[in-house]
Design a protein around this motif. Structure first.
Motif, short mmCIF file in Angstrom:
data_model
loop_
_atom_site.label_atom_id
_atom_site.label_comp_id
_atom_site.label_asym_id
_atom_site.label_seq_id
_atom_site.Cartn_x
_atom_site.Cartn_y
_atom_site.Cartn_z
N LEU A 46 35.17 42.68 26.43
CA LEU A 46 34.93 42.91 27.86
C LEU A 46 35.88 42.07 28.70
O LEU A 46 36.23 40.95 28.33
CB LEU A 46 33.48 42.55 28.21
N PRO A 47 36.29 42.59 29.87
CA PRO A 47 37.22 41.84 30.71
C PRO A 47 36.55 40.64 31.38
O PRO A 47 35.34 40.65 31.61
CB PRO A 47 37.66 42.86 31.77
N LYS A 48 37.35 39.62 31.66
CA LYS A 48 36.85 38.46 32.38
C LYS A 48 36.79 38.83 33.86
O LYS A 48 37.66 39.52 34.36
CB LYS A 48 37.77 37.25 32.18
N ARG A 49 35.76 38.38 34.55
CA ARG A 49 35.60 38.75 35.95
C ARG A 49 35.12 37.58 36.77
O ARG A 49 34.31 36.79 36.33
CB ARG A 49 34.56 39.87 36.07
N GLY A 50 35.62 37.49 38.01
CA GLY A 50 35.05 36.55 38.97
C GLY A 50 35.62 35.15 38.89
O GLY A 50 36.37 34.80 37.99
N PHE A 51 35.23 34.38 39.88
CA PHE A 51 35.71 33.01 40.01
C PHE A 51 34.70 32.24 40.85
O PHE A 51 34.22 32.75 41.86
CB PHE A 51 37.08 33.02 40.71
N LYS A 52 34.35 31.05 40.44
CA LYS A 52 33.39 30.23 41.18
C LYS A 52 34.12 28.98 41.65
O LYS A 52 34.52 28.16 40.84
CB LYS A 52 32.22 29.87 40.26
N SER A 53 34.29 28.88 42.94
CA SER A 53 35.03 27.76 43.49
C SER A 53 34.22 26.47 43.40
O SER A 53 33.03 26.46 43.71
CB SER A 53 35.37 28.02 44.96
#
Length: 144
Positions: free
Chosen positions: A61-68
């Motif tokens: 599965l693709p990696k998704r998102g980012f948490k600052s």
């Protein structure tokens, strides 16, 4: 009731399952492990998510998102909050003491949500263009 007459409720305690103790037990010969294979052997198992060498689901599965990590240092406050606060001069310390922004906040910005009728002076607190116009229309000022 005496201490020597206390016993667990019926059905609360069960005998442990004794595997590999003959045909009559129902768990003899292979002891509930089936025939051959990695799972039948002692010490034979694999890590969680292992699919026999096939590319595992979590890697397909693709990696998704980012948490600052810096988001916790930024805070927003609305015009409606300023109205309720009722202070003439508003700075970071005032907002933290009122509980409107978190204790970790380093940057606070006023956004244009709600109405402001009182005159307020902002010190060390930013404001969006719309919020600044609303504050100045109410007779206040923004000293950033």
């Amino acid at each position: 009731m005496e201490l020597n007459s206390i016993k667990p409720a019926s059905g609360a305690k069960r005998d442990r399952r004794r595997v590999g103790r003959g045909i009559g037990s129902g768990l003899g010969k292979t002891a509930g492990r089936g025939h051959k294979g990695q799972k039948s052997r002692s010490g034979g198992y694999h890590k969680v998510g292992f699919e026999g060498g096939q590319m595992p689901l979590q890697r397909r599965l693709p990696k998704r998102g980012f948490k600052s990590t810096t988001l916790k240092y930024n805070a927003e406050i609305t015009l409606a909050d300023l109205e309720v606060l009722g202070a003439d001069e508003i700075d970071m310390l005032t907002l933290k003491q009122a509980g409107l922004v978190g204790q970790l906040a380093k940057v606070v910005k006023v956004i244009k949500t709600g109405e402001l009728t009182k005159k307020v002076l902002l010190k060390g607190v930013g404001a969006t263009a719309g919020a600044k116009a609303a504050i100045e229309a109410a007779g206040g000022s923004v000293a950033a």
